[in-house]
Design an enzyme around this catalytic site. Structure first.
Site, PDB file in Angstrom:
ATOM      1  N   ASP A 201       0.839  -1.405   0.366  1.00 23.59           N
ATOM      2  CA  ASP A 201      -0.316   0.198  -0.425  1.00 23.59           C
ATOM      3  C   ASP A 201       0.946   1.432  -0.306  1.00 23.59           C
ATOM      4  O   ASP A 201       0.960   1.493   1.157  1.00 23.59           O
ATOM      5  CB  ASP A 201      -1.097   0.239   1.256  1.00 23.59           C
ATOM      6  CG  ASP A 201      -1.827   1.175   1.399  1.00 23.59           C
ATOM      7  OD1 ASP A 201      -1.985   1.741  -0.024  1.00 23.59           O
ATOM      8  OD2 ASP A 201      -3.155   1.813   2.163  1.00 23.59           O
ATOM      9  N   GLU A 202       1.190   1.323  -1.403  1.00 25.87           N
ATOM     10  CA  GLU A 202       2.297   3.204  -1.270  1.00 25.87           C
ATOM     11  C   GLU A 202       2.070   3.422  -2.957  1.00 25.87           C
ATOM     12  O   GLU A 202       1.211   3.165  -3.361  1.00 25.87           O
ATOM     13  CB  GLU A 202       3.703   2.448  -1.258  1.00 25.87           C
ATOM     14  CG  GLU A 202       4.265   1.403  -0.039  1.00 25.87           C
ATOM     15  CD  GLU A 202       5.573   1.677  -0.112  1.00 25.87           C
ATOM     16  OE1 GLU A 202       6.356   2.652  -0.225  1.00 25.87           O
ATOM     17  OE2 GLU A 202       6.063   0.340   0.113  1.00 25.87           O
ATOM     18  N   TYR A 203       2.056   4.954  -2.807  1.00 21.34           N
ATOM     19  CA  TYR A 203       1.972   5.783  -4.119  1.00 21.34           C
ATOM     20  C   TYR A 203       0.523   5.772  -4.476  1.00 21.34           C
ATOM     21  O   TYR A 203       0.580   5.974  -5.679  1.00 21.34           O
ATOM     22  CB  TYR A 203       3.239   4.602  -5.150  1.00 21.34           C
ATOM     23  CG  TYR A 203       4.041   5.121  -4.578  1.00 21.34           C
ATOM     24  CD1 TYR A 203       5.589   5.573  -4.174  1.00 21.34           C
ATOM     25  CD2 TYR A 203       5.031   3.842  -4.664  1.00 21.34           C
ATOM     26  CE1 TYR A 203       6.327   5.815  -3.187  1.00 21.34           C
ATOM     27  CE2 TYR A 203       6.577   2.926  -4.166  1.00 21.34           C
ATOM     28  CZ  TYR A 203       6.851   4.592  -3.526  1.00 21.34           C
ATOM     29  OH  TYR A 203       8.441   4.194  -3.284  1.00 21.34           O
TER      30      TYR A 203
END
Length: 350
Positions: A201-203
């Site tokens: 769960d990034e960017y």
């Protein structure tokens, strides 16, 4: 004269076929083509089909628990211990390098290799989240590397990563949206023949409708549709805080790992017990643990160790890997001569 010319043309034609066949055989030995080619095509997959397969898989698993309650598959990632995971940055790291290292019994020392990483984006037409593959990931798929690595006895999965728009694991407004995306993910996993799926769960953007239920909601739906696949999650972003109907990430996913290197997650992180947690390391870039620490972590009950950015750039890469295999598995490492590709290139998997 005409007969002689015909015979010459015939012999030349047969020679071309023989050369073509030899080339095909040589290519398939090095990089096996994806099996069941029709099964990898999008147009044969539907939400209805994926739901039907999920039910069949779940029924099979449930029957096995009843018929053979004491039988455990030691090769299943769900059951296996002392697992060594390799995350491969496939934009410029050779994916096949995970197959180059064996133990004394001739078996691979890497248990699971992640393709890092396809992205999730918003489809401008449908406004729905979907998986996107850059040229390196798509090239790896087309080349047959997934099947090739699996043929060597290593499980293969892919990590899904945000990509700077409103496609995000925390951004599903309701169960209907989460299920729609989960069906899409399940189709991709099954059509590509993957063993596992991972979430980072990034960017992703953080729109006003982002919510703490979303991440667990969508992962629970993905696990429902993929009961036979290993579902893993980085404990980062919304993974720690998300809950849905009283369940946390550890209640719906099979395992989780820390998102910094080196870092050891505390038992209970995101709801995962210690036996379903992976300490995270980056050993080939200075973010590793010594062998004694690895051995201690295994003794404490952690499921295994993940190695991010698996690469052979350091001159002492073999010594580094030997320490990890010894610390996690108490095994020795044999490098297959001529197997390792030490290039750092955008085209290394194409």
């Amino acid at each position: 004269m005409i007969l002689i010319m015909k015979n010459i043309y015939l012999m030349a034609f047969l020679l071309m076929i023989m050369v073509s066949s030899c080339r095909k055989i040589k290519t398939e030995q090095a990089f096996p083509e994806i099996k069941d080619q029709l099964e990898t095509q999008q147009d044969v997959w539907t939400a209805e089909r994926i739901e039907q397969i999920a039910k069949q898989k779940k029924d099979s698993i449930d029957r096995a628990k009843i018929d053979k309650p004491n039988e455990v598959d030691p090769n299943s990632l769900m059951n296996k211990k002392n697992i060594l995971i390799a995350y491969v940055e496939v934009n410029n790291r050779a994916f096949k390098n995970v197959t180059c290292f064996l133990n004394d019994e001739g078996k691979p020392v890497i248990d699971l290799a992640w393709v890092f990483a396809p992205n999730i984006n918003i489809n401008s037409g449908t406004k729905k989240a979907y998986i996107t593959y850059n040229k390196q990931v798509q090239g790896l798929i087309n080349k047959g590397y997934i099947r090739y690595v699996q043929s060597k006895g290593i499980k293969v999965g892919m990590t899904l990563l945000g990509n700077h728009d409103n496609a995000g694991f925390r951004n599903f407004k309701n169960l209907e949206e989460a299920t729609d995306f989960a069906q899409h993910v399940a189709i991709e996993v099954r059509r590509l023949g993957l063993d596992a799926i991972d979430f980072d769960d990034e960017y992703s953007e953080n729109p006003s409708w982002a919510n703490n239920e979303s991440f667990v909601m969508v992962v629970s739906e993905i696990k429902r549709l993929l009961p036979d696949k290993f579902v893993h999650c980085y404990i980062f972003g919304g993974a720690s805080a998300s809950s849905y109907k009283g369940k946390r990430m550890g209640d719906v996913a099979d395992a989780g790992a820390s998102a910094f290197y080196p870092q050891t997650p505390s038992p209970g992180s995101a709801g995962f017990p210690i036996e379903r947690l992976f300490p995270s390391t980056k050993p080939f870039s200075g973010g590793g643990y010594p062998e004694a620490t690895l051995r201690s972590l295994m003794a404490q009950g952690y499921k295994g160790i993940m190695m991010f950015d698996f690469n052979m750039f350091p001159n002492n890469y073999l010594d580094i890997l030997k320490g990890y295999v010894k610390g996690v598995k108490e095994q020795n490492v044999i490098e297959i001569p001529g197997c390792v590709d030490r290039r750092e290139s955008d085209d290394v998997n194409l």
